[in-house]
Structures are given as C-alpha cells and as structure tokens.
Design a protein around this motif. Structure first.
Motif, short mmCIF file in Angstrom:
data_model
loop_
_atom_site.label_atom_id
_atom_site.label_comp_id
_atom_site.label_asym_id
_atom_site.label_seq_id
_atom_site.Cartn_x
_atom_site.Cartn_y
_atom_site.Cartn_z
N GLU A 164 0.82 -1.21 0.00
CA GLU A 164 0.00 0.00 0.00
C GLU A 164 0.86 1.26 0.00
O GLU A 164 0.53 2.25 -0.66
CB GLU A 164 -0.93 -0.01 1.20
CG GLU A 164 -1.87 1.18 1.26
CD GLU A 164 -2.73 1.34 0.02
OE1 GLU A 164 -3.09 2.48 -0.31
OE2 GLU A 164 -3.06 0.32 -0.62
N VAL A 165 1.99 1.24 0.72
CA VAL A 165 2.91 2.38 0.68
C VAL A 165 3.36 2.64 -0.75
O VAL A 165 3.41 3.79 -1.21
CB VAL A 165 4.13 2.10 1.60
CG1 VAL A 165 5.24 3.12 1.33
CG2 VAL A 165 3.72 2.14 3.06
N ARG A 166 3.68 1.57 -1.48
CA ARG A 166 4.16 1.72 -2.86
C ARG A 166 3.06 2.26 -3.78
O ARG A 166 3.36 2.93 -4.78
CB ARG A 166 4.69 0.38 -3.39
CG ARG A 166 5.36 0.50 -4.75
CD ARG A 166 6.09 -0.78 -5.12
NE ARG A 166 5.21 -1.94 -5.14
CZ ARG A 166 5.63 -3.18 -5.39
NH1 ARG A 166 6.91 -3.41 -5.64
NH2 ARG A 166 4.79 -4.18 -5.38
N ARG A 167 1.81 2.01 -3.48
CA ARG A 167 0.73 2.63 -4.26
C ARG A 167 0.66 4.13 -4.00
O ARG A 167 0.14 4.88 -4.82
CB ARG A 167 -0.62 1.99 -3.90
CG ARG A 167 -0.74 0.52 -4.25
CD ARG A 167 -2.13 -0.01 -3.90
NE ARG A 167 -2.21 -1.45 -4.13
CZ ARG A 167 -2.13 -2.39 -3.19
NH1 ARG A 167 -1.99 -2.02 -1.93
NH2 ARG A 167 -2.19 -3.66 -3.50
N HIS A 168 1.16 4.54 -2.85
CA HIS A 168 1.06 5.94 -2.43
C HIS A 168 2.28 6.75 -2.84
O HIS A 168 2.15 7.93 -3.20
CB HIS A 168 0.89 5.98 -0.90
CG HIS A 168 0.37 7.26 -0.39
ND1 HIS A 168 -0.94 7.66 -0.54
CD2 HIS A 168 0.98 8.28 0.31
CE1 HIS A 168 -1.12 8.84 0.03
NE2 HIS A 168 0.03 9.22 0.55
N ARG A 169 3.47 6.12 -2.77
CA ARG A 169 4.73 6.80 -3.11
C ARG A 169 5.79 5.73 -3.34
O ARG A 169 5.61 4.56 -2.96
CB ARG A 169 5.15 7.72 -1.96
CG ARG A 169 5.34 6.99 -0.64
CD ARG A 169 6.17 7.75 0.34
NE ARG A 169 6.18 7.12 1.65
CZ ARG A 169 6.94 6.07 1.98
NH1 ARG A 169 7.73 5.51 1.09
NH2 ARG A 169 6.89 5.56 3.22
N PRO A 170 6.93 6.08 -3.92
CA PRO A 170 8.00 5.09 -4.09
C PRO A 170 8.56 4.65 -2.73
O PRO A 170 8.60 5.42 -1.77
CB PRO A 170 9.07 5.85 -4.89
CG PRO A 170 8.34 6.97 -5.54
CD PRO A 170 7.24 7.36 -4.60
N TRP A 171 8.99 3.40 -2.67
CA TRP A 171 9.63 2.90 -1.46
C TRP A 171 10.97 3.59 -1.21
O TRP A 171 11.69 3.95 -2.16
CB TRP A 171 9.92 1.41 -1.60
CG TRP A 171 8.76 0.52 -1.35
CD1 TRP A 171 7.67 0.76 -0.58
CD2 TRP A 171 8.60 -0.81 -1.86
NE1 TRP A 171 6.83 -0.33 -0.59
CE2 TRP A 171 7.37 -1.30 -1.36
CE3 TRP A 171 9.37 -1.63 -2.70
CZ2 TRP A 171 6.91 -2.59 -1.67
CZ3 TRP A 171 8.90 -2.90 -2.99
CH2 TRP A 171 7.68 -3.38 -2.49
N SER A 172 11.34 3.68 0.04
CA SER A 172 12.71 3.99 0.39
C SER A 172 13.57 2.74 0.19
O SER A 172 13.04 1.62 0.02
CB SER A 172 12.81 4.44 1.86
OG SER A 172 12.54 3.34 2.72
#
Length: 395
Positions: free
Chosen positions: A65-73
């Motif tokens: 879900e984080v990756r749907r929101h922004r690129p991963w660190s």
C-alpha cells in the motif's frame, strides 16, 4: 469537517514509521511482535510470525500500500524483499492452508508485492488439499478461504490454480444445506459438532462462503456457483433485521451470554457482510448494510464494550475500508476517528484499543495488519487518495 487527505496521509506515514520500527530479525528473517508489550523486545517470535493476520505477511500488505502511495525507500524495498524471501522459504514445509496465516495468506502477500512464489504456494495447496481439505467451511480458516487463495492466484496470472478453484467450488457446493429460503453453510459440518453454532457474517460464516462462491462464479464461468451464492444470500436475509432500510445479522446464533448480540465490524457485522451483496450486484442490500453502519452509533464509544477497537478486523478502519467504494463521506468519518484516537510518539503514531472487562482496560498497541497499526495505516493511505477498496488491501 473531515480532517482531509493531507492529515490522513501524514498520520499513515507516522504509523508506518512506528510499525517498521518494531521489526526484528533472527536466523529465519524478519518478524514483528503482535503488540508492543513491556517484554516485547525480549520475547521470542509468536507462533504465527509469518501470517497476514499479525505477522510479517501484514508488513507485506502495508508495504504494497505504501508503494501505491509513493516510491519505497531503500530500507522499505529491502524489507519487502526479506518478507517475500521468508515466505518462500517456508512454502515446501507449510501445511497451514488458512487465509489468516497459511498458504492462502502467502499468496495474497506475494501477489500484492509482485514477488515470485505464488505458483509454488498453489502447488503446495494442491498437495495439502489432495491429502485432505479443512473441515471448516469459512472464508478465513476453511474451504472458502482456499477457494479465495486460488482466485487470488488466478488474478495474479497463475493458471495452475484453476483446478484448485474448481475443486474448491465443488467442495463448497457439496457442503450446502437446503433451507426453506435458500442455502446455508455452517462453519463446521453438522456431523462434526455436538452443538451447531452459526456465525453467519463474513469471517466465519454464510456471508463469506457465499461471497467466495459469487466471485468464483464470475472468474470460472460457473453459473452453479453464482446460483448457490444467490440462494445463500436469500437465506441470510431471513437471519437478520431488515426493517427500516437496514440489514444487520446477529454475530452468533444462538447468542453467547454476556456478548453483544450484534456488532458492526468487518468480521461479524454489516461491514463484511456487504461484500456478498456487492459480489452479487445487489446494490439495494449493500445500501441496507451501509445504512446500518451509518445509524449504528459508530465510531462513538457509547458504553463499555461498544466500539472499543479501531483495527481492520474488528473496528473503525475495517468499516472505513468496506464503505469507501459506497459512501466516501462515511469512510472519512471513520478516518477522522482514527486521527482523533492516534497516540503520537515523536514522528511516529500508533493506536491502543480497549477491553473493558480487563483490570487494565487499555491494551498495548498492536503492530500488525488485522489488529494493529499496519492495517490502520493502510486504510488511511487509501482514504487519503479517495480510491475504492482494492483486493490487496481488503480485510
């Protein structure tokens, strides 16, 4: 006024930071405690360390879900890879087929992360179920859960799951009981239990089983599965209150002394049950379920034991995810409650639920997906974008 997307997104990021700060590592890979208790750093990993419910599988769903929101660190990408590696490492030895903690859980996590390993999970499921299917019929622990896993694998492009899905439909159809109104499925087959207890909503009962059949009918072109799901829905309608434009089914039949007769959450309330009617395209009954939630009094904590949980499974975030495609304004109300109840710890955040029957009612903060900050964070990310619920984030 709703808190708004920026607030939801900021709090979701803070909760994600807190969840990821709880990750530990041992020789088997990453793990998380179920809750941040005083001895959590010294305690060994829990029995269900890898599953979606409270283990690292939930981390996988949060990271997806984080990756749907922004690129991963870089650290998030490395953790996602480590989660997938750990799940793949257990496949050949795993006999647990459940959606909460077993092979079906792993299919959902690996598919959400876009990682290889789904086909191997399907092969293992075929092997395990070839030696015996679970006795229970439900969508989280039983036959319907295996069917859901096969359908998730098909959605991920793994065609070897088709025979498993077909067999799952056949096994469920064989377990159906005819009623005067339609069809029913018990959590456990009648001949295996002394007392028949029904939990008719999504997690352990009729609504979840019929919803799985409805979905399978569309994917597999099985009219018999869709017809059975419709008959299940007709029987379900006789078990609940459908007066005044609502629909709510008891959490347990017969009721258990001392428990709430009805609840409003995903697992045993209208928030989960509406998935059956959505799968069948019965919009009027979806709206009845949503109306039940709107008029129930949630998310206020009106009395001890009433709405003491904000998680995906049993509380506020799960209701918010369920209603987001149908009533975004009410989903925002659920998100606002999560904002109000968040516990801030520097640049991190978490939630504490209440068990009013305990000597110390305030529970330690949960970490994982179904009953912790990981699931709530995912809900807040999703409602911040105003997107409809996707299966990868489904409770």
């Amino acid at each position: 006024m709703p808190a708004g997307p920026e607030t939801y997104s900021e709090l979701a990021e803070a909760a994600t930071r807190w969840v990821l700060a709880q990750v530990r590592h041992d020789d088997l890979g990453p793990w998380i405690p179920e809750a941040l208790t005083p001895d959590a750093f010294d305690a060994p990993p829990a029995q269900y360390r890898d599953g979606m419910h409270s283990g690292i599988g939930g981390l996988g769903h949060l990271l997806a879900e984080v990756r749907r929101h922004r690129p991963w660190s870089g650290d998030e990408a490395a953790l996602a890879g480590a989660v997938a590696e750990r799940l793949r490492a257990r496949t050949e030895q795993l006999d647990d087929v459940t959606w909460f903690d077993g092979l079906v859980s792993d299919i959902g996590v690996l598919a959400a992360l876009g990682e290889p390993g789904v086909e191997e999970c399907v092969a293992r499921l075929l092997d395990v179920t070839g030696r015996g299917w679970p006795d229970c019929n439900d969508a989280t622990l039983g036959k319907a859960g295996v069917l859901i896993g096969a359908l998730d694998a098909l959605d991920a492009g793994v065609e070897t799951a088709r025979p498993l899905a077909e067999h799952g439909v056949d096994r469920l159809l064989a377990e159906a009981e005819e009623t005067t109104a339609g069809l029913d499925w018990l959590f456990m087959p009648r001949h295996l239990v002394g007392e028949v207890v029904q939990m008719p909503n999504y997690s352990h009962g009729l609504a979840g089983i019929a919803a799985a059949l409805a979905r399978a009918g569309g994917t597999l072109g099985r009219d018999d599965a869709v017809a059975a799901a419709r008959l299940g829905a007709e029987h379900l309608k006789t078990l609940g209150d459908s007066s005044d434009g609502v629909f709510v089914v008891p959490r347990r039949i017969p009721p258990k002394e001392g428990d709430e007769v009805v609840t409003w959450n995903w697992c045993h309330g209208p928030a989960g049950t509406l998935a059956l009617f959505a799968a069948l395209g019965e919009g009027t009954w979806v709206e009845r379920c949503v109306t039940s939630l709107r008029t129930s009094g949630i998310p206020e904590r009106r009395r001890p034991g009433f709405w003491d949980n904000d998680g995906l499974c049993c509380g506020t975030a799960g209701v918010g995810l369920a209603v987001l495609p149908h009533d975004p304004a009410f989903a925002a109300t659920m998100a606002d409650a999560c904002v109000e109840r968040a516990v801030r710890d520097g640049d991190a955040a978490y939630w504490r639920f209440v068990e009013h029957r305990n000597v110390e009612p305030l529970l330690p903060p949960g970490v994982g997906w179904m009953q912790g900050a990981a699931g709530i964070a995912a809900f807040l990310f999703r409602v911040a974008r105003g997107e409809e619920l996707g299966r990868g984030v489904s409770p």
